[in-house]
Motif scaffolding. Structure first.
Motif, PDB file in Angstrom:
ATOM      1  N   ASP A  98       0.859  -1.179   0.000  1.00 26.95           N
ATOM      2  CA  ASP A  98       0.000   0.000   0.000  1.00 26.95           C
ATOM      3  C   ASP A  98       0.893   1.225   0.000  1.00 26.95           C
ATOM      4  O   ASP A  98       2.126   1.112   0.019  1.00 26.95           O
ATOM      5  N   VAL A  99       0.289   2.396  -0.023  1.00 24.02           N
ATOM      6  CA  VAL A  99       1.070   3.619  -0.176  1.00 24.02           C
ATOM      7  C   VAL A  99       2.004   3.851   1.008  1.00 24.02           C
ATOM      8  O   VAL A  99       3.192   4.141   0.819  1.00 24.02           O
ATOM      9  N   ASP A 208       3.320  11.189  -2.144  1.00 20.95           N
ATOM     10  CA  ASP A 208       2.108  10.389  -1.954  1.00 20.95           C
ATOM     11  C   ASP A 208       1.045  10.948  -2.899  1.00 20.95           C
ATOM     12  O   ASP A 208       0.491  12.015  -2.653  1.00 20.95           O
ATOM     13  N   ILE A 210      -1.872   9.320  -3.911  1.00 19.91           N
ATOM     14  CA  ILE A 210      -3.001   8.396  -3.870  1.00 19.91           C
ATOM     15  C   ILE A 210      -4.322   9.052  -4.253  1.00 19.91           C
ATOM     16  O   ILE A 210      -5.220   8.396  -4.781  1.00 19.91           O
ATOM     17  N   HIS A 211      -4.462  10.364  -4.041  1.00 18.09           N
ATOM     18  CA  HIS A 211      -5.721  11.044  -4.362  1.00 18.09           C
ATOM     19  C   HIS A 211      -5.767  11.559  -5.802  1.00 18.09           C
ATOM     20  O   HIS A 211      -6.740  12.209  -6.190  1.00 18.09           O
ATOM     21  N   SER A 242      -2.040   4.826  -6.426  1.00 14.69           N
ATOM     22  CA  SER A 242      -2.990   3.737  -6.226  1.00 14.69           C
ATOM     23  C   SER A 242      -4.392   4.233  -6.542  1.00 14.69           C
ATOM     24  O   SER A 242      -4.728   5.372  -6.237  1.00 14.69           O
ATOM     25  N   SER A 244      -6.900   3.119  -4.925  1.00 15.77           N
ATOM     26  CA  SER A 244      -7.702   2.637  -3.785  1.00 15.77           C
ATOM     27  C   SER A 244      -8.578   3.708  -3.162  1.00 15.77           C
ATOM     28  O   SER A 244      -9.692   3.415  -2.716  1.00 15.77           O
ATOM     29  N   LYS A 245      -8.138   4.975  -3.114  1.00 11.70           N
ATOM     30  CA  LYS A 245      -8.992   6.023  -2.561  1.00 11.70           C
ATOM     31  C   LYS A 245     -10.127   6.369  -3.522  1.00 11.70           C
ATOM     32  O   LYS A 245     -11.283   6.489  -3.125  1.00 11.70           O
ATOM     33  N   ARG A 253      -6.416  -3.022  -0.872  1.00 12.40           N
ATOM     34  CA  ARG A 253      -5.442  -2.056  -1.357  1.00 12.40           C
ATOM     35  C   ARG A 253      -4.180  -2.732  -1.890  1.00 12.40           C
ATOM     36  O   ARG A 253      -3.792  -3.832  -1.491  1.00 12.40           O
ATOM     37  N   ALA A 255      -0.500  -0.825  -4.089  1.00  8.20           N
ATOM     38  CA  ALA A 255       0.006   0.434  -4.633  1.00  8.20           C
ATOM     39  C   ALA A 255       1.189   0.163  -5.543  1.00  8.20           C
ATOM     40  O   ALA A 255       1.727  -0.950  -5.602  1.00  8.20           O
ATOM     41  N   GLN A 286      -7.526  -3.305  -8.191  1.00 10.43           N
ATOM     42  CA  GLN A 286      -6.974  -2.036  -8.665  1.00 10.43           C
ATOM     43  C   GLN A 286      -6.921  -1.997 -10.194  1.00 10.43           C
ATOM     44  O   GLN A 286      -7.243  -0.978 -10.826  1.00 10.43           O
TER      45      GLN A 286
END
Length: 394
Positions: A98-99, A208, A210-211, A242, A244-245, A253, A255, A286
């Motif tokens: 994951d992240v 990071d 992720i968003h 990722s 995932s969010k 999850r 990444a 994913q």
């Protein structure tokens, strides 16, 4: 009571509150049943159909072994090229659990125990948890009062970079891009200036991202997402990405740790045991999100735009002393509640008096006192009730 979702083109306004309360994840189990949760980064959505089918097929086929191959990196490269024009080489991407665990892997090859990791608060609380857990030290370079990176030659970042590198030790800047909790999308100019500043001080950047898929669509009229790897000077950076969010896959999850073209050797030094924790079914989810879930995500983004407008209107009517800067790059809202006179942690008052759970601002570090983080990834009805409860608490 049935939990079968109603047919809808709006994934955020499909499930009822009763259906959501049947969930067993942390968002719906951390607090008593009378508390309305708009806190942790889980969305109240029905999953994209392609993800449901891909994971169901894996379970039916018993495809639950160890992860292997580059399909995840290839799917991300295709998505990034189509969405942002970002050219990602799958050969410079590694699948990680994951992240945050990927960030720990990156710190492990770029720094030594005791080295400094610079962060810009208010920022994602796990930065303050995982960095010490990796035996590194955090050093704050706060955002400016208007929520931007402080990139002045004598600003917070320059001072923190100089301090972090004193004595010749290695240092990393841990960037949230887009920024969590503010929802700000850093501009290409800001990222290029950041890379130049970090390079002058000999600081490496780990981002990071992720968003990123939540930052909007081309043609939305808002600043889009730009990876730090995609700007001049970002060649030596590392980024964690990722779906995932954006596709609500925290429980499935996985990444990717992606290297700029001059950081491939760093990626090669990540220990092989980092791959041992990768969830193969998570990777399947994913990949399905990236390959089949784009229309679903566009529906979510449309709903989030409406939710931001709704929150602004509700606050103006019910809590006019709460300040809300409408940023677009996450499903999170950063609310300045200092004028309410509720002290450093207004979230405790909203919980105790209003029975609504939001994230407490102080957990995000410097600049978080008097603030709360509100999760907009839910229905219009829940947002309305949450604001009503918050207003009643005041």
């Amino acid at each position: 009571m049935t939990t079968t979702p109603r047919t809808s083109s709006d994934p955020l306004n499909t499930l009822t509150l009763d259906q959501l309360r049947s969930r067993t994840s942390v968002k719906w189990r951390e607090y008593a049943p009378d508390v309305l949760p708009v806190w942790v980064a889980e969305m109240d959505v029905v999953l994209a159909p392609g993800i449901v089918e891909a994971v169901s097929r894996a379970l039916r086929d018993g495809d639950t072994g160890y992860d292997h191959g580059s399909r995840y990196a290839e799917a991300w490269a295709s998505y990034a090229a189509d969405r942002w024009g970002w050219d990602v080489d799958p050969a410079r991407a590694m699948t990680v659990a994951d992240v945050m665990n990927g960030i720990v892997c990156a710190l492990g090859v770029l720094t030594e125990p005791g080295d400094v990791v610079v962060v810009s608060p208010p920022v994602y609380p796990p930065f303050y948890q995982f960095v010490p857990g990796a035996m590194r030290r955090t050093l704050d370079a706060p955002l400016t009062p208007d929520g931007r990176l402080d990139l002045a030659d004598d600003g917070a970042l320059a001072r923190a970079f100089a301090e972090a590198r004193s004595g010749g030790r290695a240092a990393v800047y841990l960037l949230a891009n887009p920024h969590n909790p503010t929802g700000t999308a850093h501009t290409p100019d800001e990222l290029e200036r950041l890379c130049a500043l970090a390079d002058r001080h000999g600081v490496r950047i780990v981002s990071d991202e992720i968003h990123a898929p939540l930052s909007g669509r081309p043609g939305d009229g808002v600043p889009g997402f730009t990876s730090v790897l995609a700007v001049p000077g970002g060649e030596r950076a590392l980024a964690l990405v990722s779906p995932s969010k954006a596709w609500n896959l925290a429980g499935l999850r996985a990444a990717l740790l992606v290297a700029g073209k001059d950081a491939a050797a760093d990626l090669a030094r990540v220990p092989e045991h980092a791959l041992d924790a990768v969830n193969h079914v998570g990777v399947i989810a994913q990949v399905a999100a990236l390959e089949t879930g784009r229309e679903w995500l566009d529906e979510v983004l449309t709903s989030l735009d409406a939710n931001r407008a709704l929150l602004a209107d509700l606050l103006a009517e019910r809590l006019p002393r709460v300040r809300y800067r409408r940023e677009h790059a996450t499903y999170l809202a950063w609310l300045d509640c200092r004028d309410l006179g509720l002290g450093d942690d207004p979230a405790s008052t909203f919980l105790e008096r209003g029975r609504v759970a939001v994230n407490p601002g102080p957990s995000f570090g410097a600049g978080g006192a008097g603030h709360v983080r509100f999760n907009l990834g839910t229905s219009r009805a829940i947002i309305t009730e949450a604001v009503d409860r918050m207003a009643s608490a005041v």
